[in-house]
Design a protein around this motif. Sequence first.
Motif, PDB file in Angstrom:
ATOM      1  N   SER A  69      53.917   7.427-125.491  1.00  0.00           N
ATOM      2  CA  SER A  69      54.182   8.870-125.492  1.00  0.00           C
ATOM      3  C   SER A  69      52.905   9.686-125.680  1.00  0.00           C
ATOM      4  O   SER A  69      52.871  10.867-125.352  1.00  0.00           O
ATOM      5  CB  SER A  69      55.201   9.233-126.581  1.00  0.00           C
ATOM      6  OG  SER A  69      54.617   9.102-127.868  1.00  0.00           O
ATOM      7  N   ARG A  70      51.872   9.058-126.178  1.00  0.00           N
ATOM      8  CA  ARG A  70      50.605   9.767-126.423  1.00  0.00           C
ATOM      9  C   ARG A  70      49.569   9.493-125.341  1.00  0.00           C
ATOM     10  O   ARG A  70      48.456  10.014-125.414  1.00  0.00           O
ATOM     11  CB  ARG A  70      50.043   9.355-127.788  1.00  0.00           C
ATOM     12  CG  ARG A  70      51.038   9.712-128.898  1.00  0.00           C
ATOM     13  CD  ARG A  70      50.485   9.843-130.244  1.00  0.00           C
ATOM     14  NE  ARG A  70      49.327  10.705-130.327  1.00  0.00           N
ATOM     15  CZ  ARG A  70      48.486  10.681-131.346  1.00  0.00           C
ATOM     16  NH1 ARG A  70      48.699   9.841-132.343  1.00  0.00           N
ATOM     17  NH2 ARG A  70      47.452  11.481-131.385  1.00  0.00           N
ATOM     18  N   LEU A  71      49.928   8.656-124.354  1.00  0.00           N
ATOM     19  CA  LEU A  71      48.980   8.272-123.309  1.00  0.00           C
ATOM     20  C   LEU A  71      49.576   8.532-121.927  1.00  0.00           C
ATOM     21  O   LEU A  71      50.796   8.520-121.764  1.00  0.00           O
ATOM     22  CB  LEU A  71      48.644   6.775-123.445  1.00  0.00           C
ATOM     23  CG  LEU A  71      47.948   6.355-124.735  1.00  0.00           C
ATOM     24  CD1 LEU A  71      47.989   4.843-124.893  1.00  0.00           C
ATOM     25  CD2 LEU A  71      46.512   6.863-124.736  1.00  0.00           C
ATOM     26  N   PRO A  72      48.711   8.707-120.918  1.00  0.00           N
ATOM     27  CA  PRO A  72      49.221   8.962-119.564  1.00  0.00           C
ATOM     28  C   PRO A  72      49.531   7.671-118.785  1.00  0.00           C
ATOM     29  O   PRO A  72      49.279   7.586-117.590  1.00  0.00           O
ATOM     30  CB  PRO A  72      48.055   9.724-118.920  1.00  0.00           C
ATOM     31  CG  PRO A  72      46.845   9.150-119.567  1.00  0.00           C
ATOM     32  CD  PRO A  72      47.276   8.869-121.000  1.00  0.00           C
ATOM     33  N   VAL A  73      50.072   6.660-119.485  1.00  0.00           N
ATOM     34  CA  VAL A  73      50.437   5.406-118.832  1.00  0.00           C
ATOM     35  C   VAL A  73      51.834   4.993-119.293  1.00  0.00           C
ATOM     36  O   VAL A  73      52.329   5.471-120.308  1.00  0.00           O
ATOM     37  CB  VAL A  73      49.422   4.269-119.124  1.00  0.00           C
ATOM     38  CG1 VAL A  73      48.058   4.574-118.525  1.00  0.00           C
ATOM     39  CG2 VAL A  73      49.280   4.020-120.612  1.00  0.00           C
ATOM     40  N   SER A  74      52.451   4.093-118.550  1.00  0.00           N
ATOM     41  CA  SER A  74      53.813   3.663-118.851  1.00  0.00           C
ATOM     42  C   SER A  74      53.865   2.709-120.039  1.00  0.00           C
ATOM     43  O   SER A  74      52.853   2.145-120.447  1.00  0.00           O
ATOM     44  CB  SER A  74      54.406   2.962-117.624  1.00  0.00           C
ATOM     45  OG  SER A  74      53.706   1.745-117.392  1.00  0.00           O
ATOM     46  N   ARG A  75      55.075   2.522-120.560  1.00  0.00           N
ATOM     47  CA  ARG A  75      55.280   1.557-121.653  1.00  0.00           C
ATOM     48  C   ARG A  75      54.834   0.154-121.247  1.00  0.00           C
ATOM     49  O   ARG A  75      54.150  -0.507-122.029  1.00  0.00           O
ATOM     50  CB  ARG A  75      56.750   1.531-122.047  1.00  0.00           C
ATOM     51  CG  ARG A  75      57.130   2.504-123.107  1.00  0.00           C
ATOM     52  CD  ARG A  75      58.601   2.372-123.390  1.00  0.00           C
ATOM     53  NE  ARG A  75      58.826   1.313-124.351  1.00  0.00           N
ATOM     54  CZ  ARG A  75      59.593   1.424-125.406  1.00  0.00           C
ATOM     55  NH1 ARG A  75      60.251   2.543-125.624  1.00  0.00           N
ATOM     56  NH2 ARG A  75      59.740   0.440-126.234  1.00  0.00           N
TER      57      ARG A  75
END
Length: 125
Positions: A55-61
């Motif tokens: 949620s804090r990064l521009p990448v998927s789980r």
Amino acid sequence: MSTRAALTHRFVSCNLPFVATYQGGAVLEALGDPTRRAIFELLGEQPYAVGQLASRLPVSRPAVSQHLKVLKQAGVVTDHAQGTQRIYRLDHRGLGELRTYLDRIWTNALDAFKAAAEAAEQEEA
């Protein structure tokens, strides 16, 4: 380059395994990726679950999970189960090895600087 030298170079280059200079070499490689560095820095603030990191990064789980796997294999991240989540935190043992390596490099650099300064001083005298 002679034919013999070229063949020797090719044979040696292709057949010798890569040898890391210290055990923490994987740490430097792992931290070479900007997303892993960002995860590393977030975990320096506090422990997080994968979803919280994502949620804090521009990448998927799934991408965060893969990056955490690399950091864990490098020895700088550890995890534990908390209910249905895995909580990740920095592993201070792995960080200690990296710090020891960097301290050694820094000490060697300072020693070399001191020797060069003393040699320059002697030349002036």
